[in-house]
Design an enzyme around this catalytic site. Structure first.
Site, PDB file in Angstrom:
ATOM      1  N   SER A   1      42.657  36.547  34.618  1.00  0.00           N
ATOM      2  CA  SER A   1      42.888  34.919  34.608  1.00  0.00           C
ATOM      3  C   SER A   1      43.953  34.856  33.261  1.00  0.00           C
ATOM      4  O   SER A   1      44.128  35.618  32.545  1.00  0.00           O
ATOM      5  CB  SER A   1      41.516  34.207  34.075  1.00  0.00           C
ATOM      6  OG  SER A   1      40.966  34.640  32.833  1.00  0.00           O
TER       7      SER A   1
ATOM      8  N   ARG B   1      44.816  40.463  26.329  1.00  0.00           N
ATOM      9  CA  ARG B   1      45.502  41.647  26.696  1.00  0.00           C
ATOM     10  C   ARG B   1      46.838  41.833  26.045  1.00  0.00           C
ATOM     11  O   ARG B   1      47.058  42.702  25.162  1.00  0.00           O
ATOM     12  CB  ARG B   1      45.518  42.120  28.076  1.00  0.00           C
ATOM     13  CG  ARG B   1      44.210  42.005  28.742  1.00  0.00           C
ATOM     14  CD  ARG B   1      43.093  43.058  28.504  1.00  0.00           C
ATOM     15  NE  ARG B   1      42.135  42.942  29.360  1.00  0.00           N
ATOM     16  CZ  ARG B   1      40.951  42.345  28.944  1.00  0.00           C
ATOM     17  NH1 ARG B   1      40.732  42.300  27.582  1.00  0.00           N
ATOM     18  NH2 ARG B   1      39.848  42.329  29.789  1.00  0.00           N
TER      19      ARG B   1
ATOM     20  N   LYS C   1      41.045  37.059  43.547  1.00  0.00           N
ATOM     21  CA  LYS C   1      39.974  36.771  42.887  1.00  0.00           C
ATOM     22  C   LYS C   1      39.774  35.052  43.241  1.00  0.00           C
ATOM     23  O   LYS C   1      40.704  34.364  42.911  1.00  0.00           O
ATOM     24  CB  LYS C   1      40.295  36.709  41.228  1.00  0.00           C
ATOM     25  CG  LYS C   1      39.302  36.038  40.544  1.00  0.00           C
ATOM     26  CD  LYS C   1      39.863  36.116  39.163  1.00  0.00           C
ATOM     27  CE  LYS C   1      39.074  35.245  37.922  1.00  0.00           C
ATOM     28  NZ  LYS C   1      37.874  35.985  37.631  1.00  0.00           N
TER      29      LYS C   1
ATOM     30  N   GLU D   1      30.745  41.349  43.184  1.00  0.00           N
ATOM     31  CA  GLU D   1      30.665  42.021  42.106  1.00  0.00           C
ATOM     32  C   GLU D   1      29.500  41.307  41.065  1.00  0.00           C
ATOM     33  O   GLU D   1      29.871  40.568  40.119  1.00  0.00           O
ATOM     34  CB  GLU D   1      32.007  41.915  41.148  1.00  0.00           C
ATOM     35  CG  GLU D   1      31.966  42.426  39.778  1.00  0.00           C
ATOM     36  CD  GLU D   1      33.351  42.320  39.037  1.00  0.00           C
ATOM     37  OE1 GLU D   1      34.373  41.688  39.752  1.00  0.00           O
ATOM     38  OE2 GLU D   1      33.405  42.947  38.105  1.00  0.00           O
TER      39      GLU D   1
ATOM     40  N   LYS E   1      30.924  45.858  44.239  1.00  0.00           N
ATOM     41  CA  LYS E   1      31.642  46.276  42.860  1.00  0.00           C
ATOM     42  C   LYS E   1      30.428  46.421  41.637  1.00  0.00           C
ATOM     43  O   LYS E   1      30.612  45.124  41.128  1.00  0.00           O
ATOM     44  CB  LYS E   1      32.788  45.471  42.514  1.00  0.00           C
ATOM     45  CG  LYS E   1      33.474  45.778  41.272  1.00  0.00           C
ATOM     46  CD  LYS E   1      34.825  45.113  41.415  1.00  0.00           C
ATOM     47  CE  LYS E   1      35.547  45.318  39.725  1.00  0.00           C
ATOM     48  NZ  LYS E   1      37.054  44.944  39.839  1.00  0.00           N
TER      49      LYS E   1
ATOM     50  N   GLY F   1      34.957  47.977  30.143  1.00  0.00           N
ATOM     51  CA  GLY F   1      34.926  48.258  28.476  1.00  0.00           C
ATOM     52  C   GLY F   1      34.960  49.892  28.531  1.00  0.00           C
ATOM     53  O   GLY F   1      34.770  50.209  27.067  1.00  0.00           O
TER      54      GLY F   1
ATOM     55  N   SER G   1      37.417  50.211  41.012  1.00  0.00           N
ATOM     56  CA  SER G   1      38.223  48.921  41.149  1.00  0.00           C
ATOM     57  C   SER G   1      38.308  48.706  39.493  1.00  0.00           C
ATOM     58  O   SER G   1      37.671  47.820  39.025  1.00  0.00           O
ATOM     59  CB  SER G   1      37.370  48.202  42.037  1.00  0.00           C
ATOM     60  OG  SER G   1      38.061  46.740  41.901  1.00  0.00           O
TER      61      SER G   1
ATOM     62  N   GLY H   1      40.139  47.445  36.200  1.00  0.00           N
ATOM     63  CA  GLY H   1      40.912  46.492  35.503  1.00  0.00           C
ATOM     64  C   GLY H   1      41.663  47.248  34.150  1.00  0.00           C
ATOM     65  O   GLY H   1      42.582  47.894  33.992  1.00  0.00           O
TER      66      GLY H   1
HETATM   67  P1  13P Z   1      37.406  46.057  34.311  1.00  0.00           P
HETATM   68  O1  13P Z   1      37.544  47.252  34.913  1.00  0.00           O
HETATM   69  O2  13P Z   1      38.304  45.735  32.827  1.00  0.00           O
HETATM   70  O3  13P Z   1      35.804  45.832  33.876  1.00  0.00           O
HETATM   71  O4  13P Z   1      37.777  44.971  35.118  1.00  0.00           O
HETATM   72  C1  13P Z   1      37.250  44.865  36.631  1.00  0.00           C
HETATM   73  C2  13P Z   1      36.988  43.625  37.086  1.00  0.00           C
HETATM   74  O5  13P Z   1      37.616  43.227  38.262  1.00  0.00           O
HETATM   75  C3  13P Z   1      36.129  42.741  36.226  1.00  0.00           C
HETATM   76  O6  13P Z   1      35.868  41.614  37.167  1.00  0.00           O
END
Ligand code: 13P
Length: 343
Positions: free
Chosen positions: A26, A33, A98, A180, A222, A266, A292, A294
Site C-alpha cells: 500500500s 520501504r 490486492k 492469506e 498463502k 520478515g 509469494s 514481498g
Molecule cells: P512479505 O513476503 O514481505 O511478507 O509480503 C508478502 C505479502 O504479500 C504480505 O501480504
C-alpha cells in the site's frame, strides 16, 4: 463460475520453478520501504521502481508466474506510456490485485485486528477483471501475544469469515483468490507456539471456505511458515522449519488446493529461500509449494536501485538473482553457495 479455468490459472501461479512477486505494498507500506533507502515516495518514484521490476526480462519470463499489484499500480503507465499491467502480460506473467483495504481495530478484542474491504468488492472485482487481473489477494493478520488471550477465537473467526467472503466473491467474478491468513512472526514465541496458532487459524479458515462454498481447486493458499518469533531466543533450524511447516500443512490443507505460496513475513532473504528449498526437498506433497514474497524478493533490488536512474540495471540484477534463487527453491534445488557466486 468456470472452475476449470480458475484451476488452470491457479496451477499456472504455482508452476514448479516459478513463484509470485508480491509488489502490492500500500502507499503507506511502500513509503516505509522507500524511507529506508532514502527515496521520496511519489506517484512517479513508485512507478519508476515497479517499472524497473516488471522490465526485468529474465526474472519475469523465467521465474515469476504472477505479480500482485496495488490499486494505484494497476492503473499506472510506464514512462513510455505502456500500461504497467501490459509489461507483466508481455513477459508471460499473470497480473493480480490486492483487494483488501487494510485492517481496523476489532471491537471487544483489544490489540487485535480485522481486515476490511468487503463492501463494494463485487463491483471492484469486475473492474479489475476488465483491466486484466486474473487473481486477487486478501491478507488477514493474526498476532501472537505474550499473554494467553491473543489471538482470541473471535479474531481468528471474523478474519476467517472475511477471507471466505472475499474468496467466494472472487470466484464468482472469475478471479482466483489468494487466501492469506498471516500469523505474524513479530513476537518472542517459539516455533511450537507458532505451529499451534497457525493450526487453529488454518482449520478455521478452511471451515469457513467450505461453509461459504469456495471451490478449493480454484484458490491458492498463502500462509506463514511454522517459525519462531523474531525476538525468540530459541530460533529453529531450516530443517526444523521445513519439517514442522510440512506437517502442519498436511494436517490442515486439503489436497484439492492446487498450490501453496508462502509469504516471507520478515524473514531474511536467504532464510526465506532456504526454508522453501528444504520443504521442497522433503517432496511427495499433494500441492505445489512456492513463494509469494514481498520483502524477500524486493529488499535487495530496492537497496541496489536507491531511487537512481543509473542504478536500474543493478536493481534488475539484484531482483533477477533473488527470483532465480527462489525459483530453484521451488524445486528444492537451491544451495547456499549459489548465493555468493552470483552476488
Ligand atoms: P512479505 O513476503 O514481505 O511478507 O509480503 C508478502 C505479502 O504479500 C504480505 O501480504
Amino acid at each position: 463460475m468456470n472452475l476449470a479455468d480458475l484451476n488452470k490459472v491457479a496451477l499456472a501461479m504455482v508452476t514448479p520453478g516459478k513463484g509470485i512477486l508480491a509488489a502490492d505494498e500500500s502507499s503507506g507500506t511502500i513509503k516505509k520501504r522507500f524511507d529506508a533507502i532514502r527515496v521520496e515516495s511519489t506517484e512517479q518514484s513508485r512507478r519508476d521502481y515497479r517499472e524497473m521490476l516488471f522490465r526485468s526480462t529474465e526474472a519475469m519470463s523465467q521465474y515469476i508466474s504472477g505479480v500482485i499489484l496495488y490499486d494505484e499500480t494497476i492503473w499506472q503507465d510506464a514512462a513510455d506510456g505502456t500500461p504497467l499491467i501490459k509489461l507483466i502480460e508481455q513477459s508471460g506473467a499473470i497480473p493480480g490485485i490486492k483487494v483488501d483495504e487494510g485492517t481496523q481495530a476489532l471491537p471487544g478484542c483489544p490489540g487485535e485486528l480485522v481486515t476490511v474491504g468487503l463492501d463494494r468488492l463485487a463491483e471492484r472485482l469486475k473492474k479489475y477483471y476488465e483491466r486484466g487481473a486474473r487473481f486477487a489477494k486478501w491478507r488477514a493478520v493474526i498476532d501472537i501475544g505474550q499473554g494467553t488471550g491473543i489471538p482470541s477465537m473471535t479474531a481468528i473467526h471474523v478474519n476467517a469469515h472475511a477471507l471466505a467472503r472475499y474468496a467466494a466473491l472472487c470466484q464468482a467474478a472469475q478471479i482466483v483468490p489468494i487466501v492469506e491468513p498471516e500469523v505474524l512472526m513479530d513476537g518472542d514465541h517459539d516455533i511450537d507456539r507458532c505451529y499451534e496458532v497457525t493450526e487453529r487459524v488454518l482449520n478455521e479458515t478452511f471451515q469457513e471456505l467450505r461453509l461459504q462454498r469456495v471451490a478449493l481447486e480454484g484458490m491458492i493458499l498463502k500462509p506463514n511458515m511454522a517459525i519462531a518469533g523474531k525476538k525468540s531466543a530459541k530460533q529453529a533450524s531450516a530443517q526444523e522449519v521445513a519439517e514442522k511447516t510440512i506437517r502442519l500443512l498436511k494436517a490442515c490443507v486439503p489436497a484439492a488446493v492446487p498450490g501453496i505460496a508462502f509469504l516471507s513475513g520478515g524473514q531474511s532473504d536467504a532464510d526465506a529461500t532456504a526454508h522453501l528449498s528444504a520443504m521442497n526437498r522433503i517432496g511427495n506433497l499433494p500441492w505445489n509449494l512456492t513463494f509469494s514474497y514481498g520483502r524477500a524478493l524486493q529488499a535487495a533490488p530496492q537497496k541496489a536501485w536507491s531511487g537512481k536512474a543509473e542504478n536500474v540495471a543493478a536493481g534488475q540484477r539484484a531482483f533477477t538473482h533473488r527470483a532465480r534463487m527462489n525459483s530453484l527453491a521451488s524445486k528444492g534445488e537451491w544451495k547456499a553457495d549459489l548465493e555468493q557466486k552470483a552476488a
